[in-house]
Design a protein around this motif. Structure first.
Motif, short mmCIF file in Angstrom:
data_model
loop_
_atom_site.label_atom_id
_atom_site.label_comp_id
_atom_site.label_asym_id
_atom_site.label_seq_id
_atom_site.Cartn_x
_atom_site.Cartn_y
_atom_site.Cartn_z
N ALA A 93 0.81 -1.17 0.07
CA ALA A 93 -0.05 0.04 0.01
C ALA A 93 0.79 1.09 -0.03
CB ALA A 93 -0.84 -0.01 1.29
N ARG A 106 -0.26 5.73 -3.31
CA ARG A 106 -1.92 6.41 -3.30
C ARG A 106 -2.18 7.35 -4.14
NH1 ARG A 106 -4.65 3.59 0.77
NH2 ARG A 106 -3.43 3.26 2.51
N ALA A 160 -5.05 2.09 -2.76
CA ALA A 160 -3.50 1.86 -2.36
C ALA A 160 -3.25 0.75 -3.48
CB ALA A 160 -3.31 1.57 -0.93
#
Length: 162
Positions: free
Chosen positions: A141, A144, A150
């Motif tokens: 993740a 973003r 993510a």
């Protein structure tokens, strides 16, 4: 059977600096899909360019900016911080020229390893693997995008003089 001739366009490389940030911005806007959050802001680029060991290299094809790399060397290791190739120039040798130049610069500066980070699923992974990079890590993740979704990042590394 007729032979087909394909014109080969040369990729010219030159060292860039803060005066080239408009070119860098335009290339990132064109090359990086905003849904992944990979592009840097102008102020991020400016701040990094001011650091010791950072090099900006621009690729020019037919007098038009076609791509760039930004690398940073610290001690005997370096990181390919950013690489962007205009979509119309992909698979035409621009990325290869930029990667080869980064590797050659590392070799000339006695750098032992070159690292990079790439979003999982990015097509550029094939380019990196073709130039001797191997996956050494993963960050969950890490990226973003504008939607908040993510995406994982994969870390690759390459020994320079192997």
């Amino acid at each position: 059977m007729a032979t087909r001739q394909v014109a080969t366009r040369a990729v010219a490389l030159r060292t860039g600096d803060a005066r080239d940030l408009a070119i860098v911005d335009a290339l990132m806007t064109e090359a990086f899909d905003p849904r992944y959050g990979e592009a840097w802001t102008r102020s991020q680029c400016l701040g990094v360019l001011a650091l010791t060991g950072v090099q900006l290299t621009l690729a020019i094809v037919d007098d038009v900016p076609a791509g760039f790399t930004m690398t940073r060397a610290v001690a005997d290791e370096a990181e390919l911080l950013l690489i962007a190739v205009a979509p119309a120039q992909r698979r035409r040798g621009v990325g290869t020229a930029l990667i080869r130049a980064a590797i050659a610069e590392c070799s000339a500066c006695a750098i032992a390893k070159l690292h990079l980070e790439v979003r999982a699923g990015n097509d550029a992974v094939g380019l990196y693997r073709a130039h001797g990079f191997t996956k050494v890590g993963e960050r969950r993740a890490y990226y973003r995008g504008k939607t908040g979704v993510a995406h994982d990042a994969h870390t690759y590394s390459r020994d320079i003089n192997s």
